[in-house]
Motif scaffolding. Structure first.
Motif, PDB file in Angstrom:
ATOM      1  N   LEU A   1      34.187  41.308 -26.242  1.00  0.00           N
ATOM      2  CA  LEU A   1      33.146  41.453 -25.214  1.00  0.00           C
ATOM      3  C   LEU A   1      31.743  41.520 -25.816  1.00  0.00           C
ATOM      4  N   ILE A   2      31.635  42.088 -27.010  1.00  0.00           N
ATOM      5  CA  ILE A   2      30.331  42.109 -27.675  1.00  0.00           C
ATOM      6  C   ILE A   2      30.070  40.740 -28.304  1.00  0.00           C
ATOM      7  N   GLY A   3      31.131  40.135 -28.801  1.00  0.00           N
ATOM      8  CA  GLY A   3      30.982  38.846 -29.473  1.00  0.00           C
ATOM      9  C   GLY A   3      30.530  37.740 -28.531  1.00  0.00           C
ATOM     10  N   LEU A   4      31.108  37.695 -27.338  1.00  0.00           N
ATOM     11  CA  LEU A   4      30.809  36.588 -26.416  1.00  0.00           C
ATOM     12  C   LEU A   4      29.321  36.419 -26.118  1.00  0.00           C
ATOM     13  N   PRO A   5      28.666  37.470 -25.626  1.00  0.00           N
ATOM     14  CA  PRO A   5      27.252  37.245 -25.288  1.00  0.00           C
ATOM     15  C   PRO A   5      26.352  37.041 -26.517  1.00  0.00           C
ATOM     16  N   THR A   6      26.775  37.529 -27.673  1.00  0.00           N
ATOM     17  CA  THR A   6      25.891  37.464 -28.842  1.00  0.00           C
ATOM     18  C   THR A   6      26.228  36.291 -29.759  1.00  0.00           C
ATOM     19  N   LEU A   7      27.075  35.390 -29.263  1.00  0.00           N
ATOM     20  CA  LEU A   7      27.503  34.258 -30.094  1.00  0.00           C
ATOM     21  C   LEU A   7      26.361  33.508 -30.747  1.00  0.00           C
ATOM     22  N   LYS A   8      25.307  33.293 -29.968  1.00  0.00           N
ATOM     23  CA  LYS A   8      24.237  32.427 -30.451  1.00  0.00           C
ATOM     24  C   LYS A   8      23.213  33.181 -31.284  1.00  0.00           C
ATOM     25  N   LEU A   9      23.270  34.510 -31.274  1.00  0.00           N
ATOM     26  CA  LEU A   9      22.227  35.275 -31.961  1.00  0.00           C
ATOM     27  C   LEU A   9      22.467  35.314 -33.464  1.00  0.00           C
ATOM     28  N   LYS A  10      21.367  35.275 -34.186  1.00  0.00           N
ATOM     29  CA  LYS A  10      21.466  35.279 -35.647  1.00  0.00           C
ATOM     30  C   LYS A  10      20.428  36.216 -36.224  1.00  0.00           C
ATOM     31  N   GLY A  11      20.596  36.549 -37.471  1.00  0.00           N
ATOM     32  CA  GLY A  11      19.573  37.274 -38.238  1.00  0.00           C
ATOM     33  C   GLY A  11      19.049  38.498 -37.521  1.00  0.00           C
ATOM     34  N   PRO A  12      17.731  38.612 -37.392  1.00  0.00           N
ATOM     35  CA  PRO A  12      17.158  39.818 -36.797  1.00  0.00           C
ATOM     36  C   PRO A  12      17.564  40.001 -35.335  1.00  0.00           C
ATOM     37  N   TYR A  13      17.807  38.914 -34.618  1.00  0.00           N
ATOM     38  CA  TYR A  13      18.198  39.026 -33.215  1.00  0.00           C
ATOM     39  C   TYR A  13      19.574  39.673 -33.093  1.00  0.00           C
ATOM     40  N   PHE A  14      20.479  39.216 -33.934  1.00  0.00           N
ATOM     41  CA  PHE A  14      21.817  39.814 -33.902  1.00  0.00           C
ATOM     42  C   PHE A  14      21.744  41.259 -34.392  1.00  0.00           C
ATOM     43  N   ALA A  15      20.930  41.481 -35.418  1.00  0.00           N
ATOM     44  CA  ALA A  15      20.770  42.844 -35.940  1.00  0.00           C
ATOM     45  C   ALA A  15      20.301  43.776 -34.828  1.00  0.00           C
ATOM     46  N   LEU A  16      19.293  43.333 -34.078  1.00  0.00           N
ATOM     47  CA  LEU A  16      18.763  44.193 -33.015  1.00  0.00           C
ATOM     48  C   LEU A  16      19.792  44.384 -31.901  1.00  0.00           C
ATOM     49  N   ALA A  17      20.486  43.306 -31.544  1.00  0.00           N
ATOM     50  CA  ALA A  17      21.468  43.423 -30.464  1.00  0.00           C
ATOM     51  C   ALA A  17      22.534  44.454 -30.823  1.00  0.00           C
ATOM     52  N   THR A  18      23.027  44.395 -32.056  1.00  0.00           N
ATOM     53  CA  THR A  18      24.086  45.323 -32.445  1.00  0.00           C
ATOM     54  C   THR A  18      23.547  46.735 -32.617  1.00  0.00           C
ATOM     55  N   LEU A  19      22.342  46.819 -33.167  1.00  0.00           N
ATOM     56  CA  LEU A  19      21.693  48.127 -33.294  1.00  0.00           C
ATOM     57  C   LEU A  19      21.532  48.749 -31.911  1.00  0.00           C
ATOM     58  N   ALA A  20      21.158  47.920 -30.943  1.00  0.00           N
ATOM     59  CA  ALA A  20      20.962  48.412 -29.579  1.00  0.00           C
ATOM     60  C   ALA A  20      22.282  48.918 -29.003  1.00  0.00           C
TER      61      ALA A  20
ATOM     62  N   GLY B   1      28.293  35.871 -41.767  1.00  0.00           N
ATOM     63  CA  GLY B   1      26.848  35.982 -41.925  1.00  0.00           C
ATOM     64  C   GLY B   1      26.159  36.594 -40.718  1.00  0.00           C
ATOM     65  N   LYS B   2      26.924  37.104 -39.755  1.00  0.00           N
ATOM     66  CA  LYS B   2      26.288  37.812 -38.641  1.00  0.00           C
ATOM     67  C   LYS B   2      26.272  39.289 -39.014  1.00  0.00           C
ATOM     68  N   GLU B   3      25.122  39.739 -39.507  1.00  0.00           N
ATOM     69  CA  GLU B   3      25.078  41.103 -40.023  1.00  0.00           C
ATOM     70  C   GLU B   3      25.045  42.123 -38.907  1.00  0.00           C
ATOM     71  N   ASN B   4      26.114  42.861 -38.835  1.00  0.00           N
ATOM     72  CA  ASN B   4      26.296  43.840 -37.780  1.00  0.00           C
ATOM     73  C   ASN B   4      25.612  45.150 -38.149  1.00  0.00           C
ATOM     74  N   PHE B   5      24.612  45.539 -37.381  1.00  0.00           N
ATOM     75  CA  PHE B   5      23.922  46.801 -37.631  1.00  0.00           C
ATOM     76  C   PHE B   5      24.427  47.889 -36.685  1.00  0.00           C
ATOM     77  N   GLY B   6      25.529  47.626 -36.042  1.00  0.00           N
ATOM     78  CA  GLY B   6      26.040  48.620 -35.102  1.00  0.00           C
ATOM     79  C   GLY B   6      27.550  48.778 -35.186  1.00  0.00           C
ATOM     80  N   HIS B   7      28.064  48.745 -36.413  1.00  0.00           N
ATOM     81  CA  HIS B   7      29.513  48.838 -36.601  1.00  0.00           C
ATOM     82  C   HIS B   7      30.075  50.115 -35.982  1.00  0.00           C
ATOM     83  N   ALA B   8      29.261  51.143 -35.923  1.00  0.00           N
ATOM     84  CA  ALA B   8      29.723  52.424 -35.373  1.00  0.00           C
ATOM     85  C   ALA B   8      30.219  52.272 -33.936  1.00  0.00           C
ATOM     86  N   ALA B   9      29.689  51.293 -33.207  1.00  0.00           N
ATOM     87  CA  ALA B   9      30.141  51.120 -31.820  1.00  0.00           C
ATOM     88  C   ALA B   9      31.630  50.777 -31.795  1.00  0.00           C
ATOM     89  N   PHE B  10      32.072  49.947 -32.724  1.00  0.00           N
ATOM     90  CA  PHE B  10      33.490  49.585 -32.792  1.00  0.00           C
ATOM     91  C   PHE B  10      34.334  50.807 -33.133  1.00  0.00           C
TER      92      PHE B  10
END
Ligand SMILES: Nc1ncnc2c1ncn2[C@@H]1O[C@H](COP(=O)(O)OP(=O)(O)OP(=O)(O)O)[C@@H](O)[C@H]1O
Ligand SMILES: [Mg+2]
Lengths: 294, 250, 285
Positions: free
Chosen positions: A82-101, A37-46
């Motif tokens: 390395l991306i997962g560790l800092p974003t562990l707690k982020l959800k929804g729009p926050y995780f979306a923005l982090a991955t988009l960023a 349920g952590k919607e990744n908006f930045g899959h291209a980075a991987f």
């Protein structure tokens, strides 16, 4: 081995190869986002990690696929963690923005650090996957089937069940003692590893890596997985395969093709949010069980 | 020394003292109730004991070990499990799989050696919690009564030493409460699990627990048997208020 | 140099604040992260370009474009978004709005091609401030942004309708209990957000180019600013907009303008990790 039509023209063979790779992109998106349920908006980075790493190495040393692909697997899995560790707690729009960023930072850097990345032009001259088109196709196909199978089995396993429990309620899982961080990080590692391998294979397949074949995939991975259906790997992979196949076949229509692609996404989120292949799967199962009752 | 000793548990949210030096203990196999009006700080006690909120002060001694400030995962592994006032079923899966997630918790690693044992254990839980007829129903489709039961069932599925039940009867009819109440007693009597129960449904509550801790405004105001508590002046004032005795006597 | 930094920072910041304000309102009031927000900005810019090049007077072109964008916003909220919201699963709203934004991008690419356009300046007298020559179009953008923001804040805080919006943002259910039609408030809020984004798109068009992918960076900036300010907090968004506007000016002053976005996003990422609730913490609108 493979009971497959021998393609007369390489065009179709090419389209087919790309479509199965994109199926892996969609499936690997599903493994992280559809399951936890952590919607990744930045899959291209991987994907970029795998692809560009091969590009960087190739510009100094003509690395062969049998070496580069395992390397890409390791590096992208680590990157996922390395991306997962800092974003562990982020959800929804926050995780979306982090991955988009993250993906946008990658994109901007790929374009502006042109000495290293070739900028908009990308990097050419990467070793081809194999010597011939047909053997390359079989290589890609074998990889895709394996990757999807592994993710499918993991998803069906107890491990996958725990990931799904996180999607629904992390606190409920923690209350039972489930080590949620371990599972989330593992999902990141698996998702980014397969995306990264697929990215590196694409680089070898085309002999090229560049922004045009990487960065649109942040959105496209979501489209493919959501249209196909999330939470079961195979529906997402089928979504990736068919959407890519159709879109490649229609690519001569250029921009109309892209427009159509987004229309499909919009209609399916509105009217078939569970995804086409999840829907079809459920239909087939009910028909099957009805037939069984008789 | 009791199984669980809570000493001077203190928690402040901004200017609000949610639990003010709360002290009580829970013996092995005991059924303890926590009573208090809305906002008294009952859930906040559970949140701290289960590790979801870090206390600002005090001690939580479990089995001789101070577990204060530890993570929920750690505390659950030690054997304290809590349920949530607002049920938290795992959506998108059926009841069986919900319980399966519980059996995958590290707490159960040594207990369950293979998938056959796992299946047996899940079926046992389904059985004692009377969830058989909905075992393969998606939780998204279950009515509240079953969800409340599932909440208790999940907590029992990890073989806890202490279960913290946060209003397991809220919103249920009398006939829905009875089976849950039976499950709680069964778990307590058969496995010796200690029960800590928060409830507003006084009648059922008083029948179920052996000892009551009454709190108000984050402070413990009384402790005693149900009979003592319903006669306690402070408790009547704070919680039962006018007409409270009628409810209890009914 | 320094005067330039000061002035350009203020201009950028005010435009960012204008865009972020609508994004923040949509989230604060309706709880919706609207990834279509940047597209309003683009749609308004293209419409003005289209009307002006069709020979319609500037003023009418602007009014017409803004009206269309407002209707578009109201429509999107009233039908698809509220429909998706009722079904739960906010992820579909994110996907729907992002997909619609891409749809708009491809549609405009088909209609107008991939070329860059621009429109004539609404006000072209340059002004000298602190020894720096400021082009009229930029000054105009600044003034319009600031005035619009002030008007919106007055509207929300002083009018009866604005108070209903506030009430809805604080507690939707309580607002419904006292008779506020919250669905209608959602629709109006979205329409207002579209208007703000549209105004921004129009005032920047004389000096920034109109292109089919102009929405994405804008969206990303609005999204970042609003998260930085604390999702749903209007004062937070405005402070964050100025922080980011000046940060950009600063990066292009001491380093290079091509790195402004990267620095911006790195800061956003770091912020998300260490303080996901933003500078203003909880919802305070
Ligand atoms: N995470 C939190 N942050 C701030 N305040 C909190 C938090 N959790 C609880 N509170 C406040 O602490 C007080 C006690 O809350 P708590 O949930 O423990 O009450 P309760 O006794 O369980 O009430 P109820 O019977 O309504 O469930 C309340 O005033 C509540 O608003
Ligand atoms: Mg409570």
């Amino acid at each position: 081995m493979y009971i497959f039509p021998v393609f007369k023209d390489y065009y179709l063979l090419n389209v087919f190869s790309i479509a199965v790779i994109y199926a892996v992109y969609a499936a690997s998106w599903d493994f992280l986002s559809g399951f936890t349920g952590k919607e990744n908006f930045g899959h291209a980075a991987f994907i970029a990690i795998g692809g560009y790493m091969i590009g960087f190495i190739s510009s100094v040393y003509p690395i062969k696929p049998f070496l580069s692909i395992p390397l890409a697997a390791v590096v992208s899995a680590i990157f996922g963690i390395l991306i997962g560790l800092p974003t562990l707690k982020l959800k929804g729009p926050y995780f979306a923005l982090a991955t988009l960023a993250v993906a946008t930072i990658f994109e901007k850097l790929s374009i502006s650090l042109s000495d290293l990345t070739g900028g908009e032009e990308g990097i050419y001259g990467i070793e081809f996957l194999t010597q011939g088109q047909i053997s390359s196709f079989y290589f890609v196909l074998t990889f895709a089937v394996l990757a999807i199978l592994i993710m499918y089995i993991l998803g069906k396993s107890n491990f996958g069940l725990i990931l799904k429990s996180l999607r629904s309620d992390e606190d409920a899982a923690r209350a039972l003692g489930i080590k949620i961080n371990f599972y989330k990080i593992s999902a990141f590692a698996v998702s980014s590893m397969f995306a990264g391998i697929a990215g590196s294979i694409v680089a070898h397949f085309y002999g090229y890596i560049g922004p045009d074949i990487v960065y649109p995939l942040s959105l496209n991975s979501i489209i493919m997985a959501v249209v196909g259906g999330i939470g079961g790997i195979v529906p997402a992979a089928l979504g990736g395969f068919f959407l890519t196949f159709i879109s490649e076949m229609l690519s001569e229509f250029g921009d109309w093709n892209q427009l159509l692609y987004t229309v499909v996404l919009i209609l399916s989120t509105l009217f078939l949010p569970s995804g086409i292949f999840n829907y079809l799967g459920a239909k087939i199962r009910t028909i099957g069980s009805k037939a069984g009752e008789k | 020394m009791a199984l669980l000793d809570i000493n001077n548990l203190y928690k402040k949210f901004g200017g609000l003292v949610a639990t003010n030096n709360i002290t009580f203990s829970v013996e092995k196999g005991e059924r303890v109730g926590i009573l208090g009006p809305n906002g008294a700080g009952k859930t906040t006690i559970f949140n701290q004991v289960s590790g979801f909120i870090k206390p600002d002060g005090g001690e939580i001694i479990f089995n001789g070990e101070n577990i204060i400030g530890k993570s929920p995962e750690f505390i659950a592994k030690k054997g304290i499990v809590r349920t949530f006032q607002i049920v938290k079923p795992f959506k998108g899966m059926n009841v069986y799989d919900n319980l399966k997630v519980a059996t995958l918790s590290p707490k159960m690693k040594e207990e369950i050696k293979n998938e056959t044992e796992r299946k047996k254990w899940i079926e046992y839980i389904i059985d004692i919690c009377e969830l058989k007829n909905v075992a393969y129903t998606m939780t998204d489709l279950l009515p509240q009564g079953y969800l409340k039961k599932l909440e208790v069932a999940k907590s029992l599925a990890i073989k806890p030493k202490v279960v913290l039940l946060d209003e397991p009867f809220a919103g249920l009819t009398h006939s829905e409460i009875e089976p849950i109440s039976k499950v709680i007693i069964k778990a307590n009597e058969v496995s010796g699990t200690s029960i800590v129960l928060i409830e507003h449904r006084l009648k059922e509550f008083m029948q179920l627990v052996e000892r009551v801790i009454a709190i108000d405004y984050g402070e413990k105001i009384a402790e005693g048997t149900p009979e003592e508590i319903v006669k306690n002046k402070k408790v009547i004032e704070s919680y039962l208020g006018k007409g409270g005795e009628e409810i209890v006597n009914s | 140099m320094f005067a330039n930094f000061l002035i350009n920072g203020a201009i950028n910041s005010s435009i960012y604040a204008l865009i972020a304000l609508g994004f923040s309102l949509t989230f604060g009031v309706a709880g919706i992260v609207n990834l279509y927000h940047g597209a309003y900005y683009m749609v308004a810019a293209y419409l003005v370009y289209f009307f002006i090049t069709s020979g319609i007077p500037s003023f009418i072109s602007v009014v017409l474009s803004l009206l269309i964008v407002m209707v578009l916003g109201a429509f999107l909220m009233k039908y698809p978004i509220l429909y998706l919201q009722k079904k739960g699963e906010s992820i579909y709203i994110l996907i729907f709005t992002l997909g619609s934004a891409y749809f708009t991008q491809y549609l405009f690419k088909l209609l107008f091609g991939a070329s860059y356009y621009s429109i004539p300046s609404f006000y072209d007298k340059s002004t000298k401030i602190l020894g720096e020559v400021i082009p009229g179009s930029r000054l105009f953008a600044f003034i319009v942004s600031v005035i619009t923001i002030i008007l919106v804040l007055l509207f929300i805080n002083k009018t009866k309708f604005g108070k209903q919006i506030l009430a809805t943002s604080q507690d939707k259910y309580a607002a419904e209990l006292v008779g506020v039609n919250t669905s209608m408030i959602f629709v109006v809020t979205m329409s207002l957000a579209a208007l703000l984004s549209g105004i921004a798109g129009i005032v920047i068009s004389p000096f920034l180019s109109i292109s089919p992918n102009m929405w994405l960076t804008t969206l990303l900036k609005a999204f970042s600013i609003v998260i930085l300010g604390g999702l749903g907090s209007i004062p937070g968004s405005i402070i964050a907009a100025f922080f980011m506007g000046y940060l950009e000016s600063f990066v292009s002053l001491v380093w290079t303008s091509s790195m402004t976005e990267v620095v911006f996003l790195v800061i956003v990422f770091i912020f998300l990790i260490f303080r996901p609730t933003g500078i203003m913490g909880k919802k305070t609108i």
